[in-house]
Design an enzyme around this catalytic site. Structure first.
Site, PDB file in Angstrom:
ATOM      1  N   SER A   1      32.171  54.091  66.392  1.00 18.19           N
ATOM      2  CA  SER A   1      33.430  53.929  67.121  1.00 18.19           C
ATOM      3  C   SER A   1      34.652  54.350  66.316  1.00 18.19           C
ATOM      4  CB  SER A   1      33.578  52.469  67.567  1.00 18.19           C
ATOM      5  OG  SER A   1      33.501  51.614  66.461  1.00 18.19           O
TER       6      SER A   1
ATOM      7  N   THR B   1      37.930  49.721  67.290  1.00 19.04           N
ATOM      8  CA  THR B   1      38.891  50.469  66.484  1.00 19.04           C
ATOM      9  C   THR B   1      39.174  49.674  65.229  1.00 19.04           C
ATOM     10  OG1 THR B   1      39.963  51.485  68.373  1.00 19.04           O
ATOM     11  CG2 THR B   1      41.347  51.149  66.438  1.00 19.04           C
TER      12      THR B   1
ATOM     13  N   THR C   1      40.256  55.573  65.273  1.00 21.78           N
ATOM     14  CA  THR C   1      39.175  55.323  66.232  1.00 21.78           C
ATOM     15  C   THR C   1      38.637  56.628  66.801  1.00 21.78           C
ATOM     16  OG1 THR C   1      38.653  54.062  68.250  1.00 21.78           O
ATOM     17  CG2 THR C   1      40.732  55.246  68.246  1.00 21.78           C
TER      18      THR C   1
ATOM     19  N   ARG D   1      41.207  62.638  76.836  1.00 20.44           N
ATOM     20  CA  ARG D   1      41.748  61.270  76.931  1.00 20.44           C
ATOM     21  C   ARG D   1      42.256  60.804  75.551  1.00 20.44           C
ATOM     22  NH1 ARG D   1      40.692  55.983  74.449  1.00 20.44           N
ATOM     23  NH2 ARG D   1      41.274  54.416  75.970  1.00 20.44           N
TER      24      ARG D   1
ATOM     25  N   THR E   1      43.045  46.496  69.457  1.00 19.59           N
ATOM     26  CA  THR E   1      41.733  47.069  69.726  1.00 19.59           C
ATOM     27  C   THR E   1      41.374  46.714  71.162  1.00 19.59           C
ATOM     28  OG1 THR E   1      39.421  47.124  68.996  1.00 19.59           O
ATOM     29  CG2 THR E   1      40.554  45.014  68.813  1.00 19.59           C
ATOM     30  N   GLY E   2      40.490  47.503  71.742  1.00 23.18           N
ATOM     31  CA  GLY E   2      40.102  47.240  73.124  1.00 23.18           C
ATOM     32  C   GLY E   2      40.467  48.404  74.019  1.00 23.18           C
TER      33      GLY E   2
HETATM   34  C1  SD4 Z   1      41.014  53.143  72.616  1.00 26.43           C
HETATM   35  N1  SD4 Z   1      41.678  51.052  71.660  1.00 26.43           N
HETATM   36  O1  SD4 Z   1      40.796  54.312  72.385  1.00 26.43           O
HETATM   37  C2  SD4 Z   1      40.772  52.153  71.507  1.00 26.43           C
HETATM   38  C3  SD4 Z   1      39.346  51.762  71.520  1.00 26.43           C
HETATM   39  C4  SD4 Z   1      39.050  50.423  70.996  1.00 26.43           C
HETATM   40  O2  SD4 Z   1      37.847  48.535  71.051  1.00 26.43           O
HETATM   41  O3  SD4 Z   1      39.684  49.833  70.203  1.00 26.43           O
HETATM   42  N2  SD4 Z   1      38.073  49.768  71.438  1.00 26.43           N
HETATM   43  O4  SD4 Z   1      41.375  52.733  73.718  1.00 26.43           O
END
Ligand code: SD4
Length: 352
Positions: A85, A207, A225, A235, A258-259
């Site tokens: 990731s 991330t 990330t 994207r 994160t997320g």
């Molecule tokens: C994103 N926030 O590209 C990042 C991915 C991430 O947990 O952190 N996922 O949207």
């Protein structure tokens, strides 16, 4: 569904039951991290933050600059081939391209970022060069790659056989549905999540956001990330967007996220956390309010959504909050080198 899920008003939450189950030592770590702290300290999202912090500490522990520390620290997961990731070996987009997002920022508002960059193992280092060697803040795609190559970075294949195999698996259904990343099942261990097969207990996205304060009280942050696995080509998530995935203000503090990045961008998440701290909220309280802002805007979606914020104020106090159970963050300072702490969350049991 409701039996599996326990939605509580954030304002009523203390340490969640599951956090307690993870051990009183962890809860004690959380309380300690929330205290004012003098001296250098570094914090990072997720359990891979532990080793990243240790790398950052090689800089901070010697009296180095917070900016150098965060750049050094996040390179660890960027190079980790088991980590799908962040950086090299990240899961690709829908069409099989590994595209990376990264940003870096110091206490004075200097910042740099790259988005959807391909073939470069350390996008965070390119982001720093955007900050220091160009009049710009953000370079994307082909232009970001061109700049990196001009600066001497080596072009390489980032798609590993393992990630390619996972992509082929995904192509069988080709259904884009971000899983809720949570470290619940495998809390505190390295290796693959027994449920998802993903590293470090994560879902298909995670991330590293890292915030540091150095011995001279200088703040800095970095965020890097590979974004959401199987995303549409082109994207860009929150991580390279200053104010969304990362924000630092030397007068106040720093925040990272994160997320699911779309929800963070919509709410200028990290900027919001810093502004809430400016108004006097503790880092934890500010993170909680930012999470609640997302929930209020997406009341029907949040059961399937993970967003976590991590913040540190200029006094070294640390706090976090997430929508879903299972977000953790790592804290490292002169007293504690490997503290991994469960974040509090709105949902207190696993939805995944
Ligand atoms: C994103 N926030 O590209 C990042 C991915 C991430 O947990 O952190 N996922 O949207």
């Amino acid at each position: 569904m409701t039996g599996r899920r326990n939605f509580l008003k954030a304002s009523l939450l203390g340490v969640s039951a599951s956090a307690l189950a993870w051990g009183s030592k962890l809860a004690a770590n959380q309380a300690a991290a929330a205290q004012p702290f003098s001296g250098a300290r570094v914090v990072s999202t997720w359990d891979f933050g532990v080793t990243a912090n240790q790398a950052a500490w090689t800089v901070l522990g010697k009296g180095g600059h917070a900016l150098d520390a965060v750049e050094t620290g996040v390179q660890v997961p960027e190079s980790d081939l088991k980590n799908h990731s962040v950086g090299k070996a990240g899961y690709p987009d829908r069409d099989g391209h590994v595209t990376l997002d990264a940003s870096i920022m110091d206490a004075d508002g200097n910042c740099g970022a790259v988005a959807a960059i391909e073939h470069i193992e350390h996008p965070i280092c390119v982001a720093r060069m955007v900050m220091e060697r160009t009049p710009h803040v953000l370079l994307v795609g082909e232009g970001a790659l061109q700049f990196a190559l001009e600066q001497g970075f080596k072009k390489q294949e980032l798609l590993t056989p393992e990630s390619e195999k996972a992509w082929h698996e995904w192509l069988k259904t080709a259904r884009y549905k971000p899983s809720i990343n949570s470290e619940v099942q495998d809390y505190g261990r390295t290796g693959n999540n027994s449920k998802t097969g993903m590293p470090g207990g994560a879902g298909n996205h995670d991330t590293i956001g890292m915030l540091a304060i150095d011995a001279q009280g200088r703040l800095a942050g970095a965020c890097t990330t590979s974004g959401m696995a199987w995303k549409l080509r082109g994207r860009v998530g929150d991580s390279p967007i200053i104010g969304a995935g990362l924000y630092v203000d030397g007068e106040v503090g720093a925040a990272t996220s994160t997320g699911v990045g779309e929800e963070v961008i919509r709410n200028a998440g990290s900027f919001l956390v810093v502004e809430l701290m400016r108004q006097g909220r503790s880092p934890q309280d500010a993170c909680r309010e930012a999470v609640m802002r997302i929930i209020r805007r997406r009341p029907t979606m949040t059961k399937d959504l993970q967003v976590g914020f991590l913040a540190m104020n200029k006094h070294g106090q640390v706090g976090a909050w997430a929508i879903q159970h299972g977000f953790s963050y790592a804290v490292c300072d002169a007293k504690k080198q490997d503290g991994l702490i469960p974040s509090q969350s709105v949902y207190t049991t696993s939805n995944s």
